[in-house]
Each structure stands twice: as C-alpha cells, then as structure tokens.
Design an enzyme around this catalytic site. Sequence first.
Site, PDB file in Angstrom:
ATOM      1  N   LEU A  32       0.832  -1.200   0.000  1.00  0.00           N
ATOM      2  CA  LEU A  32       0.000   0.000   0.000  1.00  0.00           C
ATOM      3  C   LEU A  32       0.871   1.256   0.000  1.00  0.00           C
ATOM      4  O   LEU A  32       0.581   2.215  -0.708  1.00  0.00           O
ATOM      5  CB  LEU A  32      -0.934   0.017   1.215  1.00  0.00           C
ATOM      6  N   TRP A  99       3.590  -4.420  11.216  1.00  0.00           N
ATOM      7  CA  TRP A  99       4.046  -5.803  11.066  1.00  0.00           C
ATOM      8  C   TRP A  99       2.807  -6.602  10.677  1.00  0.00           C
ATOM      9  O   TRP A  99       1.911  -6.816  11.493  1.00  0.00           O
ATOM     10  CB  TRP A  99       4.669  -6.313  12.358  1.00  0.00           C
ATOM     11  N   THR A 100       2.737  -6.982   9.419  1.00  0.00           N
ATOM     12  CA  THR A 100       1.494  -7.542   8.863  1.00  0.00           C
ATOM     13  C   THR A 100       1.516  -9.073   8.746  1.00  0.00           C
ATOM     14  O   THR A 100       0.566  -9.644   8.221  1.00  0.00           O
ATOM     15  CB  THR A 100       1.221  -6.945   7.472  1.00  0.00           C
ATOM     16  N   THR A 139      -7.418  -2.776  10.201  1.00  0.00           N
ATOM     17  CA  THR A 139      -7.705  -4.052   9.554  1.00  0.00           C
ATOM     18  C   THR A 139      -9.083  -4.613   9.892  1.00  0.00           C
ATOM     19  O   THR A 139      -9.623  -4.353  10.980  1.00  0.00           O
ATOM     20  CB  THR A 139      -6.623  -5.076   9.985  1.00  0.00           C
ATOM     21  N   ASP A 140      -9.583  -5.444   8.992  1.00  0.00           N
ATOM     22  CA  ASP A 140     -10.810  -6.209   9.236  1.00  0.00           C
ATOM     23  C   ASP A 140     -10.620  -7.207  10.382  1.00  0.00           C
ATOM     24  O   ASP A 140     -11.588  -7.650  10.987  1.00  0.00           O
ATOM     25  CB  ASP A 140     -11.233  -6.956   7.958  1.00  0.00           C
ATOM     26  N   TYR A 163      -2.285 -10.224  15.968  1.00  0.00           N
ATOM     27  CA  TYR A 163      -2.201  -9.150  14.968  1.00  0.00           C
ATOM     28  C   TYR A 163      -3.405  -8.212  15.098  1.00  0.00           C
ATOM     29  O   TYR A 163      -3.250  -6.988  15.178  1.00  0.00           O
ATOM     30  CB  TYR A 163      -2.137  -9.759  13.558  1.00  0.00           C
ATOM     31  N   LYS A 167      -3.328  -4.272  16.204  1.00  0.00           N
ATOM     32  CA  LYS A 167      -3.801  -3.201  15.316  1.00  0.00           C
ATOM     33  C   LYS A 167      -4.927  -2.408  15.991  1.00  0.00           C
ATOM     34  O   LYS A 167      -5.022  -1.186  15.815  1.00  0.00           O
ATOM     35  CB  LYS A 167      -4.284  -3.789  13.987  1.00  0.00           C
ATOM     36  N   TRP A 185      -7.757  -7.815   3.129  1.00  0.00           N
ATOM     37  CA  TRP A 185      -7.289  -8.681   2.038  1.00  0.00           C
ATOM     38  C   TRP A 185      -6.594  -7.863   0.943  1.00  0.00           C
ATOM     39  O   TRP A 185      -6.973  -7.904  -0.234  1.00  0.00           O
ATOM     40  CB  TRP A 185      -8.462  -9.473   1.452  1.00  0.00           C
TER      41      TRP A 185
HETATM   42  N1  NAP Z   1      -2.139  -6.765   3.782  1.00  0.00           N
HETATM   43  C1  NAP Z   1      -3.402  -6.864   4.162  1.00  0.00           C
HETATM   44  O1  NAP Z   1      -4.137  -7.780   3.754  1.00  0.00           O
HETATM   45  C2  NAP Z   1      -3.991  -5.839   5.094  1.00  0.00           C
HETATM   46  C3  NAP Z   1      -5.321  -5.997   5.499  1.00  0.00           C
HETATM   47  C4  NAP Z   1      -5.874  -5.049   6.354  1.00  0.00           C
HETATM   48  C5  NAP Z   1      -5.119  -3.976   6.790  1.00  0.00           C
HETATM   49  N2  NAP Z   1      -3.821  -3.857   6.403  1.00  0.00           N
HETATM   50  C6  NAP Z   1      -3.051  -2.728   6.907  1.00  0.00           C
HETATM   51  O2  NAP Z   1      -2.718  -1.890   5.812  1.00  0.00           O
HETATM   52  C7  NAP Z   1      -1.434  -1.302   6.019  1.00  0.00           C
HETATM   53  C8  NAP Z   1      -0.546  -1.572   4.816  1.00  0.00           C
HETATM   54  O3  NAP Z   1      -0.365  -2.962   4.673  1.00  0.00           O
HETATM   55  P1  NAP Z   1       0.319  -3.609   3.399  1.00  0.00           P
HETATM   56  O4  NAP Z   1      -0.647  -4.554   2.824  1.00  0.00           O
HETATM   57  O5  NAP Z   1       0.917  -2.555   2.553  1.00  0.00           O
HETATM   58  O6  NAP Z   1       1.439  -4.459   4.140  1.00  0.00           O
HETATM   59  P2  NAP Z   1       2.992  -4.578   3.845  1.00  0.00           P
HETATM   60  O7  NAP Z   1       3.221  -4.738   2.390  1.00  0.00           O
HETATM   61  O8  NAP Z   1       3.494  -5.613   4.797  1.00  0.00           O
HETATM   62  O9  NAP Z   1       3.521  -3.148   4.258  1.00  0.00           O
HETATM   63  C9  NAP Z   1       3.799  -2.792   5.583  1.00  0.00           C
HETATM   64  C10 NAP Z   1       5.098  -2.043   5.586  1.00  0.00           C
HETATM   65  O10 NAP Z   1       5.407  -1.701   6.938  1.00  0.00           O
HETATM   66  C11 NAP Z   1       6.780  -1.910   7.132  1.00  0.00           C
HETATM   67  N3  NAP Z   1       7.123  -2.129   8.520  1.00  0.00           N
HETATM   68  C12 NAP Z   1       7.213  -3.312   9.199  1.00  0.00           C
HETATM   69  N4  NAP Z   1       7.634  -3.097  10.442  1.00  0.00           N
HETATM   70  C13 NAP Z   1       7.806  -1.763  10.563  1.00  0.00           C
HETATM   71  C14 NAP Z   1       8.253  -0.932  11.596  1.00  0.00           C
HETATM   72  N5  NAP Z   1       8.626  -1.462  12.768  1.00  0.00           N
HETATM   73  N6  NAP Z   1       8.327   0.408  11.391  1.00  0.00           N
HETATM   74  C15 NAP Z   1       7.963   0.927  10.206  1.00  0.00           C
HETATM   75  N7  NAP Z   1       7.556   0.202   9.157  1.00  0.00           N
HETATM   76  C16 NAP Z   1       7.464  -1.132   9.343  1.00  0.00           C
HETATM   77  C17 NAP Z   1       7.119  -3.131   6.285  1.00  0.00           C
HETATM   78  O11 NAP Z   1       8.504  -3.140   5.995  1.00  0.00           O
HETATM   79  P3  NAP Z   1       9.330  -4.522   5.896  1.00  0.00           P
HETATM   80  O12 NAP Z   1       8.515  -5.412   5.006  1.00  0.00           O
HETATM   81  O13 NAP Z   1      10.616  -4.082   5.315  1.00  0.00           O
HETATM   82  O14 NAP Z   1       9.435  -5.039   7.295  1.00  0.00           O
HETATM   83  C18 NAP Z   1       6.263  -2.908   5.057  1.00  0.00           C
HETATM   84  O15 NAP Z   1       6.951  -2.206   4.061  1.00  0.00           O
HETATM   85  C19 NAP Z   1      -0.905  -1.897   7.337  1.00  0.00           C
HETATM   86  O16 NAP Z   1      -1.127  -0.974   8.369  1.00  0.00           O
HETATM   87  C20 NAP Z   1      -1.747  -3.131   7.554  1.00  0.00           C
HETATM   88  O17 NAP Z   1      -1.880  -3.444   8.913  1.00  0.00           O
HETATM   89  C21 NAP Z   1      -3.256  -4.753   5.540  1.00  0.00           C
END
Ligand code: NAP
Length: 324
Positions: A32, A99-100, A139-140, A163, A167, A185
């Site tokens: 994202l 941390w996802t 998150t959901d 998780y 969150k 998702w």
């Molecule tokens: N993915 C899903 O399905 C989903 C669903 C609902 C909500 N969300 C939320 O949407 C947001 C974006 O998620 P995304 O899908 O883009 O996930 P993502 O690709 O895992 O992106 C999260 C980013 O946060 C970084 N990160 C991890 N630990 C960190 C820390 N201690 N300090 C700063 N940055 C850190 C990660 O870096 P590294 O990879 O280098 O550690 C990664 O680049 C998150 O807040 C997540 O909780 C995601």
Amino acid sequence: MTSRGIRFREGGPAAEPARPVRVLVTGAGGQLGRDLVAALGGRVPDGGRRRALVGPPGPGPGVDVIGADHARLAVEDRAAVLGAVDELRPDVIVHAGAWTAVDACQADPDRAFAVNALGTRHVAEAARRHRAHLVYLSTDYVFDGASADPYVEWDRPNPRSVYGRSKLGGERECPDGSTIVRTSWVCGAHGANMVKTVLRLADGPGELRFVDDQRGSPTFSADLAGAVVTLATERLPGVFHVTNHGATTWFGLARAVLSTVGQDPSRVRPVATADLDPPRPAPRPANSVLDNAALRLAGLPGLPEWTDGLERLVAALHLERSPA
Ligand SMILES: NC(=O)c1ccc[n+]([C@@H]2O[C@H](COP(=O)([O-])OP(=O)(O)OC[C@H]3O[C@@H](n4cnc5c(N)ncnc54)[C@H](OP(=O)(O)O)[C@@H]3O)[C@@H](O)[C@H]2O)c1
C-alpha cells in the site's frame, strides 16, 4: 522534493511562505505504501485507474510527499519517530507501516504490540506535537467474524488474533480527529499477497487448495490508495471501512485469479480452515466483510468491484512479467 526516502530540510532562510501540503507516509516500501506515494504524487498506481480514485485524480503538485520505508523509520523507535517528524514537519501523516505477518505476530506478541500499537503511539505523539493530521491504516481482523452480516464502522471490535489485537491497540492510540481506515485482504503490484501466491502456484502442476469458510473483500491497493489520499487531504475524521465492493472466500479469489489469466478454475479445490495441514497459528475471522457504511452515508463514492480491481492488477503484473 523527493517521493522516496526522507528528505531533510536544506539550509537557507527559515521563513516558509505558503507551501504544498506535506504528507509523510510510513511503511512506504510496503504494497500500500508504494501505491500511496504514487497516488500522492498525482500518479495512477500500478493496477489503478483514474476513475477509481475517490474525488479528483490525485492532488498533483499541491502535495509534497515523503515516503519513509521501514529501513529509514522504524516506528517502535520513539526518538527516531519524534526526530523525523520534528525535522520534516508534515501536515498529514499516513501511517501505513505495520508488522502484517499475521501468523508470525501470533508467535511474537511483544514484537507485534511494539510495532503496531506502541509504534502507533509514537506516530500519534509526533502528530499531536506538530498538529499534523493522522491517518492510520487498520484491519478487518479487529472483528471476530461471528456476525453473519458485513461489519459497519460502529460495530464492536473483538479481535481473535494477536495481529488484530495489536492493530486495535494502534487504533486506540490515534488522537481525536484522526482518520482510521480499516481495510481487508490487500493485494497490490508491489510486495507479497494472495494474487501473486495463486499465480505462482498456478505455474506448477496439480490442484490448488484454498479455504472456503473465510469470507472477506479483496481490496486492491491502487484503489485503496486513491481513497486514502482523499480522506487524508480532506482530513475527514473518524473510522472508515474502505474495501473494494463485493465479497468472496479465499477459494473464490483463487478461482477468479485462474479465470482472469485464462486457466481452468476447477484446479482450485475448497478446503475447510479446520482441515488445513499444518493448521495456521493465528485464528482468522470467518466473516470479515466490511460494509463501507461511513463512506456511503457521507455520500462519498466507494471503490469498484473486487473483480474489476483483480483484472487491472493481473494486467499490471502481466506487463511487468513481459515488458514490451
Ligand atoms: N495486507 C493486508 O491484507 C492488510 C489488510 C488489512 C489492513 N492492512 C493494513 O494496511 C497497512 C498496509 O499494509 P500492506 O498490505 O501494505 O502491508 P505490507 O506490504 O506488509 O507493508 C507494511 C510495511 O510496513 C513496514 N514495517 C514493518 N515493520 C515496521 C516498523 N517497525 N516500522 C515501520 N515500518 C514497518 C514493512 O517493511 P518490511 O517489510 O521491510 O518489514 C512494510 O513495508 C498496514 O497498516 C496493515 O496493517 C493490511
């Protein structure tokens, strides 16, 4: 202006006339985060389309976007967060860093809470100090999934996993007036996600097995980024559920991915969560469909159908695999 990495203030006169809205994005290297940085820069993210954006197609030159990836800014480091925000003085902070890894969080609750809850406390403190508007991605998985109906923003969270709890802890750190965006998702052109997993498995032989008893809304980060940009630049306070329209199961998503790339969807077989071998460490909600009620009731357009987002993402990934 740079949209990659933190740009620290250059020397010169301190007086600053009216300047573009400065937006700091945490987690800017994530799926994202990367699409957010593109959308804030007025570009259409990979797999996106202009009319998918809620409101005008990106704020363009009126926004100064600063992307801070994990290597540059680890949010559990309070001094680093406060120092970066002191230096950068953003008007808006979009906190997408988290941390996802849901199963890994289950095995290491301290780390999950340090990053997702305490880290958000630090970002919130920094935002308060500079009166910056905070947008927090949630998150959901804050819901337990016991409801038969889609969840609205005013339903009571009851997370089942570490998780989800961490969150929700982050949500509770957000000051009044912040924007909290719950999504689900997430799949995008950058980073790991279910669409890419299915495409990788589909390259191999045999059948693919995906669970058919967890229901949610696949959300495409290019579409989500557009909506987040609008909520952020408009500084709309409160909780917003923001997902692509429609819902399916992981099994349904995997079948749709195969259909979209012209493969036989019957290669995908359904499996019950209870029959997964080995079982997944973290429990998932059986139903985590989010009704985007706040957007709808406020008269804001919702995101397109998830099947539409899937088609655009698959096309973008295909272009990446076979450049002209
Ligand atoms: N993915 C899903 O399905 C989903 C669903 C609902 C909500 N969300 C939320 O949407 C947001 C974006 O998620 P995304 O899908 O883009 O996930 P993502 O690709 O895992 O992106 C999260 C980013 O946060 C970084 N990160 C991890 N630990 C960190 C820390 N201690 N300090 C700063 N940055 C850190 C990660 O870096 P590294 O990879 O280098 O550690 C990664 O680049 C998150 O807040 C997540 O909780 C995601």
